[in-house]
Enzyme design. Sequence first.
Site, PDB file in Angstrom:
ATOM      1  N   TRP A 181       0.809  -1.226   0.000  1.00 25.03           N
ATOM      2  CA  TRP A 181       0.000   0.000   0.000  1.00 25.03           C
ATOM      3  C   TRP A 181       0.835   1.264   0.000  1.00 25.03           C
ATOM      4  O   TRP A 181       0.491   2.252  -0.661  1.00 25.03           O
ATOM      5  CB  TRP A 181      -0.996  -0.013   1.159  1.00 25.03           C
ATOM      6  N   ASP A 215      -1.370   6.814   6.059  1.00 25.27           N
ATOM      7  CA  ASP A 215      -2.472   5.954   5.643  1.00 25.27           C
ATOM      8  C   ASP A 215      -2.671   4.960   6.794  1.00 25.27           C
ATOM      9  O   ASP A 215      -1.816   4.115   7.049  1.00 25.27           O
ATOM     10  CB  ASP A 215      -2.093   5.226   4.349  1.00 25.27           C
ATOM     11  N   LYS A 218     -12.010  -1.434   6.767  1.00 28.54           N
ATOM     12  CA  LYS A 218     -11.242  -2.478   7.444  1.00 28.54           C
ATOM     13  C   LYS A 218     -11.632  -2.568   8.919  1.00 28.54           C
ATOM     14  O   LYS A 218     -11.828  -3.643   9.451  1.00 28.54           O
ATOM     15  CB  LYS A 218      -9.735  -2.205   7.332  1.00 28.54           C
TER      16      LYS A 218
END
Length: 345
Positions: free
Chosen positions: A88, A157, A181
Amino acid sequence: MPATVLEQVKAELLDYRGSGISVLEMSHRSSEFARIAEQSQLQLRQLLAVDDDWKVLFLQGGASSQFSLLAMNLAGKGYAEHIITGHWSKRAFQEATAIASARIAASSEQQDYRDIPAAAEWRLDDASAYVHITTNETIHGVAYQDIPQLDMPLVADMSSDFLSRPIDINRFSLIYAGAQKNAGPAGLTYVLIKRSLLEQVPAGLPSMFDYRLLAAKKSMLNTPPVFSWYVASLVLDWVTNSGGMEKMQQLALKRSALLYSIITESGFYQNSVAENARSRMNVVFRLQNPELEVKFLQQAAQAGMIGLKGHRSIGGLRASLYNAMPVSEVETLVEFMREFERQHG
Ligand SMILES: *Cc1c(COP(=O)(O)O)cnc(C)c1O
């Protein structure tokens, strides 16, 4: 999703608290929705101890949109420094390169993302606009245990560990997270941004990409995803009523320790992440051969355990242990793993 939240959604679906309509039909300008928006904002601020120096936005487009928005809003003429620790953070860097002068200040890619590069070794330029990190790498199962204290704005993030532990908000200048999530349904993205950064947003950005404008319009520059926002507000209530950040952290430690201890004890399951960089949200592991992994997944599914396949980009196995996962279910998985090892080890 916490089971109690799903129950509540079910109970309120057709008639939201006597309003006579469903949240699915509700105007974002209605007084009912205004209350949901205000309440969820307050709740989130309390959970993370976010004060008035910060704006809290509830946006759309997922964490992936923020990869670009960040750079548009914050990079200015400086560098966007990126720390690469897995899938990511690499994606975030790649997207930023299309917008700004992004560069890599440190990377663990050569080490197959087994560790987090020490902050003392990051090659940062004093004139850079910000440093971007991904606090938990969902696919590689690597996480920062400590957040470094930097002299320049730190952007994070937090999609896969948001609301899983207390944070020192003062270390950051911007935090973003897709809700799906750990903190609500897909469709909503949390962006927390320091007011002082908003002052640097350049003029002329497309309105929907302009943090300053989005903040001024309280995240309602256009129609927000009202249903996702409502469900997220219930999740925030649930986290608060369950004991807040300390409790979420305690549970995360407990869940992940159960899995890491069986992995460490047995030579049968393997995890190559450095011990002090192991994720408490996503535990990745492998077996000696891929056929055995297929068998593991089949038998786990027969026993009612799904979603244990590693991400398609790296394979292997992965157990995601987000806030809503009961400890008892992790114990069931550990039992299953012991039995599987007895049969095939
Ligand atoms: C899932 C995830 C993303 C992507 O989120 P979207 O909301 O699908 O764009 C980005 N970063 C991390 C750390 C993630 O776990």
